[in-house]
Design a protein around this motif. Structure first.
Motif, PDB file in Angstrom:
ATOM      1  N   LYS A  33       0.796  -1.374  -0.104  1.00 21.45           N
ATOM      2  CA  LYS A  33      -0.272   0.127   0.211  1.00 21.45           C
ATOM      3  C   LYS A  33       0.896   1.030  -0.093  1.00 21.45           C
ATOM      4  CE  LYS A  33      -4.318  -1.832   0.638  1.00 21.45           C
ATOM      5  NZ  LYS A  33      -5.715  -1.608  -0.393  1.00 21.45           N
ATOM      6  N   GLU A  84      -1.453  10.636   8.073  1.00 16.57           N
ATOM      7  CA  GLU A  84      -2.172   9.345   6.956  1.00 16.57           C
ATOM      8  C   GLU A  84      -1.897   7.700   7.623  1.00 16.57           C
ATOM      9  OE1 GLU A  84      -2.592   8.169   2.267  1.00 16.57           O
ATOM     10  OE2 GLU A  84      -1.617   9.879   3.543  1.00 16.57           O
ATOM     11  N   PHE A  85      -0.534   8.064   7.436  1.00 14.10           N
ATOM     12  CA  PHE A  85       0.366   6.357   8.050  1.00 14.10           C
ATOM     13  C   PHE A  85      -0.293   6.013   9.121  1.00 14.10           C
ATOM     14  CE2 PHE A  85       3.166   3.319   9.716  1.00 14.10           C
ATOM     15  CZ  PHE A  85       2.916   2.670   8.822  1.00 14.10           C
ATOM     16  N   TYR A 108      -4.086   5.038   8.595  1.00  9.16           N
ATOM     17  CA  TYR A 108      -4.732   3.742   8.207  1.00  9.16           C
ATOM     18  C   TYR A 108      -4.076   2.964   9.488  1.00  9.16           C
ATOM     19  CZ  TYR A 108      -3.504   0.035   4.914  1.00  9.16           C
ATOM     20  OH  TYR A 108      -4.176  -1.094   4.064  1.00  9.16           O
ATOM     21  N   ALA A 119      -7.211   2.004  11.915  1.00  9.44           N
ATOM     22  CA  ALA A 119      -7.830   2.119  11.734  1.00  9.44           C
ATOM     23  C   ALA A 119      -8.188   0.736  11.041  1.00  9.44           C
ATOM     24  CB  ALA A 119      -8.244   2.574   9.916  1.00  9.44           C
ATOM     25  N   LYS A 120      -7.159  -0.192  10.999  1.00 14.01           N
ATOM     26  CA  LYS A 120      -7.155  -1.490  10.768  1.00 14.01           C
ATOM     27  C   LYS A 120      -8.180  -2.828  11.741  1.00 14.01           C
ATOM     28  CE  LYS A 120      -5.465  -2.194   6.912  1.00 14.01           C
ATOM     29  NZ  LYS A 120      -5.879  -2.953   5.612  1.00 14.01           N
TER      30      LYS A 120
END
Length: 273
Positions: free
Chosen positions: A103, A163-164, A167, A170-171
């Motif tokens: 990603k 942002e990272f 991400y 949120a997993k």
């Protein structure tokens, strides 16, 4: 309450705390640490670094107490040349790392276990890290890294960090945890791992009560350690959240923060938790 530094365990973070911006330990810090040790204090380090990258500093400071490595993933005794406590990532960490690899093609990835660093993707940040510390490493694919991972370090530009992090969080992974260890480092650790938890293990190993521990740090990966210690200390260059969690704030890392803390400890007739 204590009447001297004898029997105290002082644990310091490295980068941004004991090290100057140009990665040196000042003479003032070295002199103060040796005075603390001579007065009966136990001195140690808590860092995200690996076994080989810390060895020079351990010898320079003549540390005979085990040290906390991998941001709380292991405790290593350099005198005995052995890991005295550790935790490892879930085997699912491989899948999570592969997802990042696909990603985020610009993010560097280092995987650490035992005394070895595996680089599965390099970038400018990874290269600078390895060159500055003069570290040896193995460049390979994710599938070539042996089992028993202590941590995964993701190296990215500060502008990518929010942002990272969003991400990854949120997993909703339940078997690992994450921490920002520097402006351009984001780490995946075993669930429950932290410098604060490792400090509790180190206190048990050394036979020192937690109320006689002192910890100093500068970043979010030091938060639990500062909270858990008998006296939690932040440096002036730390984020506001960390300074608010600390019981004492000393000068910044370029003005001998560890030496200032040791002067405080040695000049205080009584320390109160």
């Amino acid at each position: 309450m204590y009447n001297s530094v004898s029997g105290l365990l002082l644990v310091t973070d490295m980068d941004g705390t004991m090290l100057t911006t140009d990665k040196r330990i000042s003479d003032e810090n070295i002199t103060a640490i040796r005075a603390f040790q001579k007065a009966g204090g136990r001195f140690s380090i808590a860092t995200g670094r690996s076994i080989p990258s810390l060895e020079h500093y351990v010898h320079l400071l003549q540390i005979d107490t085990p040290v906390i490595l991998y941001n709380g993933g292991a405790i290593y005794d350099y005198e005995k040349r052995e890991i005295v406590w550790h935790s490892v990532l879930s085997e699912n960490a491989k899948e999570y790392t592969e997802d990042v690899y696909r990603k985020f093609p610009d993010i560097g990835i280092e995987i650490l276990l035992d005394d070895q660093i595996y680089v599965v993707r390099s970038n400018a940040i990874v290269k600078r890290h390895l060159d500055t510390e003069q570290l040896s490493y193995i460049a390979c694919g994710i599938n070539e890294v042996p089992k028993g991972w202590f941590k995964v370090l993701f190296a990215l530009e500060p502008s990518q960090m929010d942002e990272f992090e969003g991400y990854m969080l949120a997993k909703g992974y339940s078997d690992v945890c994450f921490v920002r260890s520097f402006t351009h480092y984001f780490e995946m650790l075993p669930e429950g791992s932290s410098k604060g938890g490792a400090l509790c293990h180190l206190a048990e190993i050394t036979g020192i009560p937690m109320e006689k521990t002192v910890a100093i740090g500068d970043y979010f990966n030091d938060f639990e350690m500062i909270q858990n210690a008998g006296l939690g200390v932040a440096v002036a260059n730390a984020p506001l959240e960390l300074k608010n969690a600390a019981k004492l704030v000393v000068c910044d890392n370029d003005h001998h923060a560890v030496a200032e803390l040791i002067r405080y400890l040695m000049n205080s007739s009584i320390l109160e938790r």
